[in-house]
Each structure stands twice: as structure tokens, then as C-alpha cells.
Motif scaffolding. Structure first.
Motif, mmCIF file in Angstrom:
data_model
loop_
_atom_site.group_PDB
_atom_site.id
_atom_site.type_symbol
_atom_site.label_atom_id
_atom_site.label_comp_id
_atom_site.label_asym_id
_atom_site.label_seq_id
_atom_site.Cartn_x
_atom_site.Cartn_y
_atom_site.Cartn_z
ATOM 1 N N ALA A 194 0.825 -1.206 0.000
ATOM 2 C CA ALA A 194 0.000 0.000 0.000
ATOM 3 C C ALA A 194 0.857 1.253 0.000
ATOM 4 N N GLU A 195 1.978 1.218 0.723
ATOM 5 C CA GLU A 195 2.875 2.372 0.774
ATOM 6 C C GLU A 195 3.676 2.508 -0.513
ATOM 7 N N ALA A 196 3.848 1.397 -1.218
ATOM 8 C CA ALA A 196 4.666 1.428 -2.437
ATOM 9 C C ALA A 196 4.134 2.421 -3.459
ATOM 10 N N ILE A 197 2.799 2.432 -3.644
ATOM 11 C CA ILE A 197 2.239 3.325 -4.663
ATOM 12 C C ILE A 197 2.084 4.754 -4.164
ATOM 13 N N HIS A 198 2.546 5.009 -2.955
ATOM 14 C CA HIS A 198 2.535 6.368 -2.414
ATOM 15 C C HIS A 198 3.960 6.837 -2.120
ATOM 16 N N GLY A 199 4.896 6.366 -2.937
ATOM 17 C CA GLY A 199 6.256 6.878 -2.851
ATOM 18 C C GLY A 199 7.327 5.865 -2.516
ATOM 19 N N ASP A 200 6.953 4.756 -1.860
ATOM 20 C CA ASP A 200 7.979 3.801 -1.451
ATOM 21 C C ASP A 200 8.538 2.981 -2.608
ATOM 22 N N LEU A 201 7.943 3.118 -3.803
ATOM 23 C CA LEU A 201 8.557 2.505 -4.990
ATOM 24 C C LEU A 201 9.946 3.084 -5.231
ATOM 25 N N GLY A 202 10.201 4.259 -4.660
ATOM 26 C CA GLY A 202 11.524 4.873 -4.789
ATOM 27 C C GLY A 202 12.620 4.074 -4.116
ATOM 28 N N MET A 203 12.253 3.117 -3.271
ATOM 29 C CA MET A 203 13.238 2.248 -2.631
ATOM 30 C C MET A 203 13.710 1.130 -3.555
ATOM 31 N N ILE A 204 13.049 1.009 -4.707
ATOM 32 C CA ILE A 204 13.268 -0.143 -5.583
ATOM 33 C C ILE A 204 13.944 0.307 -6.872
ATOM 34 N N SER A 205 14.873 -0.507 -7.358
ATOM 35 C CA SER A 205 15.582 -0.183 -8.605
ATOM 36 C C SER A 205 15.527 -1.360 -9.572
ATOM 37 N N ALA A 206 16.009 -1.116 -10.785
ATOM 38 C CA ALA A 206 15.850 -2.082 -11.872
ATOM 39 C C ALA A 206 16.563 -3.400 -11.626
ATOM 40 N N VAL B 241 0.771 -2.613 -7.977
ATOM 41 C CA VAL B 241 2.212 -2.339 -8.089
ATOM 42 C C VAL B 241 2.870 -3.112 -9.218
ATOM 43 N N ILE B 242 2.135 -4.007 -9.867
ATOM 44 C CA ILE B 242 2.762 -4.854 -10.893
ATOM 45 C C ILE B 242 3.262 -4.025 -12.065
ATOM 46 N N ASP B 243 2.415 -3.186 -12.635
ATOM 47 C CA ASP B 243 2.840 -2.369 -13.788
ATOM 48 C C ASP B 243 3.979 -1.412 -13.438
ATOM 49 N N PRO B 244 3.896 -0.688 -12.302
ATOM 50 C CA PRO B 244 5.034 0.169 -11.942
ATOM 51 C C PRO B 244 6.337 -0.604 -11.768
ATOM 52 N N LEU B 245 6.272 -1.801 -11.201
ATOM 53 C CA LEU B 245 7.485 -2.605 -11.035
ATOM 54 C C LEU B 245 8.042 -3.036 -12.378
ATOM 55 N N HIS B 246 7.162 -3.398 -13.304
ATOM 56 C CA HIS B 246 7.623 -3.739 -14.647
ATOM 57 C C HIS B 246 8.272 -2.534 -15.328
ATOM 58 N N ARG B 247 7.659 -1.353 -15.137
ATOM 59 C CA ARG B 247 8.241 -0.152 -15.738
ATOM 60 C C ARG B 247 9.609 0.160 -15.146
ATOM 61 N N LEU B 248 9.802 -0.169 -13.880
ATOM 62 C CA LEU B 248 11.113 0.021 -13.250
ATOM 63 C C LEU B 248 12.137 -0.981 -13.762
ATOM 64 N N GLY B 249 11.662 -2.049 -14.384
ATOM 65 C CA GLY B 249 12.564 -3.066 -14.917
ATOM 66 C C GLY B 249 12.836 -4.213 -13.979
ATOM 67 N N CYS B 250 12.009 -4.359 -12.936
ATOM 68 C CA CYS B 250 12.209 -5.422 -11.946
ATOM 69 C C CYS B 250 11.689 -6.765 -12.441
ATOM 70 N N VAL B 251 12.393 -7.804 -12.063
ATOM 71 C CA VAL B 251 11.857 -9.154 -12.189
ATOM 72 C C VAL B 251 10.840 -9.337 -11.064
ATOM 73 N N ILE B 252 9.693 -9.937 -11.386
ATOM 74 C CA ILE B 252 8.645 -10.142 -10.389
ATOM 75 C C ILE B 252 8.441 -11.630 -10.142
ATOM 76 N N VAL B 253 8.521 -11.996 -8.882
ATOM 77 C CA VAL B 253 8.205 -13.355 -8.440
ATOM 78 C C VAL B 253 6.898 -13.286 -7.654
ATOM 79 N N ALA B 254 5.952 -14.135 -8.001
ATOM 80 C CA ALA B 254 4.689 -14.205 -7.266
ATOM 81 C C ALA B 254 4.723 -15.387 -6.305
ATOM 82 N N MET B 255 4.310 -15.149 -5.063
ATOM 83 C CA MET B 255 4.024 -16.224 -4.121
ATOM 84 C C MET B 255 2.527 -16.139 -3.859
ATOM 85 N N THR B 256 1.777 -17.081 -4.415
ATOM 86 C CA THR B 256 0.326 -16.970 -4.358
ATOM 87 C C THR B 256 -0.329 -18.336 -4.258
ATOM 88 N N GLY B 257 -1.524 -18.333 -3.688
ATOM 89 C CA GLY B 257 -2.306 -19.549 -3.594
ATOM 90 C C GLY B 257 -3.224 -19.751 -4.775
#
Length: 198
Positions: free
Chosen positions: A74-86, A105-121
Motif C-alpha cells: 500500500a505504501e509502495a504506490i505512495h512513494g515507497d517505490l523509490g526504494m526499488i531499482s531495476a 504495483v505490478i505495472d510500476p514494477l515492470h516499468r522500473l525493470g524489476c523481475v517479479i516473483v509471485a508467491m500466491t495460492g
């Protein structure tokens, strides 16, 4: 009375964990390799009770040789995405895989160039479909009698995180001396540091 019920709860959760264990496949190998080769840091993300588990996984990784942080989704889309890099790997944890704070946060993370791993049921969820790698943490039943409170599902998430952490420790040949460097405080730190000095 309550001791017997507690034993039943243990049995219920263990049964679900045994089923999950049998579903671990090559996706787990791939995720271990991705985290091992990460040149940045592992960013664990979650919300609510699952977020608390994700925070613990980040702490375990960081203390055993894998640079990691926790970011509240929840905090990520209010500025904490700045903690993350490509060069970071983002591990998004959501049992349903459709929690809005996570999917937002999925699209912003992709735009940052991050690899995304999902842990989901839910392997058919928006998170699983849009992630680069997926780890299933699916359980059929929660121990909660209403089937609502996260119980077995959070246990499964914690155990999957522990499995990742231990495999990465072994892959990095992480030793007690290394552990001591990250744990200088308390009785454990004193014991390990004394061993290193000796």
C-alpha cells in the motif's frame, strides 16, 4: 479439551503442508537461481497478515547473506517505490493473487525493470499471470473454522520463505562466521563472535 483441539489444528495444517510439499517443482529451482543471481536486493512485498509474513522472510534473507527489504504494498504506490531499482527482484506475496494493493504495483514494477516473483495460492490470479516466476502456496483449507482467518495459508507462506532462505544459504556456502557478522547483539551474537575471534 483445548489441548485436543490444538492437536487437531496442528494435524490440519500439517496435512495441507504435506500436500503443498508434493507440488514443489522446477519453478522453485528457477526462483532460487533468480534470487541468487540478483545484483540488487530482494524486495518482499505484501499487505495485512501476509505482509507480516513477507516482512519476516525479508528479515531472514537479509540475515543470511541475501540483501533484502520489506516494502508494504500500500505504501509502495505512495512513494515507497523509490526504494526499488531495476536490478532488484520483487517478490509479491498474496494468497488470493488479486488483492488490489498488490496488483496495483505490478505495472510500476515492470516499468522500473524489476523481475517479479509471485508467491500466491491462486495460479490463475492476475498476480500469477503477470509475474515472471510463480511459487504456489496453495492450500485447500484454512485451520480457521470459518475458513476466513489466514492460518494454514500464512503457515505455508512462511515455510516457503524458509525453504528459499535455507536453499540460498547453502548455495552461498553461508557459514556461522558470516552469520555472526550480521548478529552482533544479544546472546547469539556474543556466542558467534567469540567463536569467530577464537
Amino acid at each position: 479439551m483445548y489441548a485436543k483441539r490444538a492437536q487437531q489444528i496442528f494435524d490440519e495444517e500439517i496435512r495441507e503442508l504435506q500436500k503443498l510439499k508434493c507440488c514443489i517443482n522446477d519453478s522453485f529451482n528457477q526462483v532460487v537461481q533468480v534470487l541468487y543471481e540478483c545484483t540488487g536486493k530482494v524486495v518482499m512485498m505484501g499487505i495485512g497478515k501476509t505482509g507480516i509474513i513477507a516482512h519476516k522472510i525479508a528479515a531472514s534473507l537479509a540475515s543470511t547473506g541475501t540483501p533484502a527489504i520489506f516494502v508494504n504494498a500500500a505504501e509502495a504506490i505512495h512513494g515507497d517505490l523509490g526504494m526499488i531499482s531495476a536490478n532488484d527482484v520483487a517478490v509479491l506475496v498474496s494468497n488470493s493473487g488479486s488483492t488490489s494493493e498488490i496488483t496495483n504495483v505490478i505495472d510500476p514494477l515492470h516499468r522500473l525493470g524489476c523481475v517479479i516473483v509471485a508467491m500466491t495460492g491462486n495460479l490463475n490470479s492476475p498476480l500469477a499471470i503477470r509475474a515472471d516466476y510463480v511459487l504456489s502456496i496453495h492450500v485447500d483449507l484454512e485451520a480457521c473454522p470459518l475458513g476466513l482467518a489466514p492460518t494454514t495459508s500464512t503457515t505455508a507462506t512462511l515455510l516457503m520463505g524458509d525453504a528459499l532462505m535455507v536453499c540460498l544459504m547453502e548455495k552461498r556456502c553461508f557459514k556461522a562466521e558470516d552469520f555472526g557478522l550480521y548478529h552482533p547483539g544479544g546472546a547469539l551474537g556474543r556466542k558467534l563472535l567469540a567463536r569467530v575471534e577464537n
